[in-house]
Design an enzyme around this catalytic site. Structure first.
Site, short mmCIF file in Angstrom:
data_model
loop_
_atom_site.label_atom_id
_atom_site.label_comp_id
_atom_site.label_asym_id
_atom_site.label_seq_id
_atom_site.Cartn_x
_atom_site.Cartn_y
_atom_site.Cartn_z
N SER A 21 -10.28 2.49 -1.05
CA SER A 21 -9.43 2.28 -2.38
C SER A 21 -8.46 1.22 -1.88
O SER A 21 -8.54 0.34 -0.71
CB SER A 21 -8.55 3.19 -2.98
N ASN A 22 -7.33 0.84 -2.47
CA ASN A 22 -6.12 -0.13 -1.99
C ASN A 22 -4.81 0.34 -2.54
O ASN A 22 -4.70 1.30 -3.14
CB ASN A 22 -6.60 -1.54 -2.59
N ARG A 23 -4.02 -0.42 -2.05
CA ARG A 23 -2.74 -0.03 -2.41
C ARG A 23 -2.02 -0.45 -3.65
O ARG A 23 -0.94 -0.27 -3.96
CB ARG A 23 -1.80 -0.87 -1.41
#
Ligand code: C5P
Length: 217
Positions: A21-23
């Site tokens: 995933s990412n931030r």
């Protein structure tokens, strides 16, 4: 007008307990949905997993993977006037999802990744009535890279932001963006809380959509 906004990250499973995933916090997309509602529009919010409450009055569709977001966007986009792709869709996903938890070993481990489907580009290819807005989160050559994305993905507008500055972009409450038009024109929105930026963006999107409609008549 009816707005569709995507927000937040996607999660691409590796095994039953892990994902890529990412931030992305979802704050920018949620602020756009709120600003659209405040301006008297309707808002459908298609959101990846985030920790914030959806604005009162939005139709919230919760998704997790890029494939789920793809399906949901294609289901609702045709009923909308403005589609804003603010989500940070994960670009690569594991080629295979392990049905069982992958065991830890004392060796190097590589994961084969394949590109996810590009939702924005897939919408641009369709015969469509809605204004299509992309986002470009960049860490270098922000405007050049965003212009390239505007051309490659054939969207109507692109909102560029520099995410290398901790005060802007992903998890921050503030942002600083430039809206790029295919004509070469651009509009800069100076650093401000995401809620203020969202109000400006909604005005630009609805005015541009109005102009497109007038041209077609
Ligand atoms: O990841 P990238 O910088 O190419 O994203 C630019 C735009 O494309 C964003 O609006 C994002 O929501 C969209 N996108 C998408 N599907 C992907 C990757 C990005 O719709 N698989």
């Amino acid at each position: 007008m009816r707005f569709l906004i995507t927000a937040g990250p996607t999660r691409e499973p590796i095994d039953p307990v892990r994902y890529l995933s990412n931030r992305s916090s979802g704050k920018m997309g949620y602020a756009i949905a709120e600003a659209a509602l405040d301006a008297g529009h309707d808002a459908v919010l298609i959101s990846g997993p985030v920790d914030i409450d959806s604005p009162h009055g939005t139709k919230l569709i919760c998704v997790s993977t890029s494939d789920e977001m793809f399906e949901a966007v294609h289901r609702y986009a045709r009923f909308c006037d403005v589609v804003v792709m603010c989500a940070a869709v994960v670009d690569y996903k594991p080629a295979e999802v392990s049905p069982n938890k992958i065991k830890k070993r004392d060796q190097r481990f590589s994961l084969e990744l394949i590109p996810t489907r590009d939702i924005l580009a897939s919408l641009a290819k369709q015969d469509r009535q809605f204004l299509l807005v992309g986002f470009a989160a960049e860490t270098e050559d922000v405007e050049d890279n965003a212009r390239k994305k505007l051309r490659d993905k054939s969207c109507d507008l692109i909102v560029a932001n520099n995410v290398s500055d901790a005060r802007s972009g992903m998890e921050s409450d503030e942002n600083e963006v430039t809206v790029l038009f295919p004509s070469g024109e651009k509009k800069e929105i100076l650093r401000a809380p995401k809620k203020i930026i969202a109000r400006e963006l909604v005005k630009i999107f609805s005015n541009t959509r109005e102009k497109c409609l007038t041209k077609k008549v």
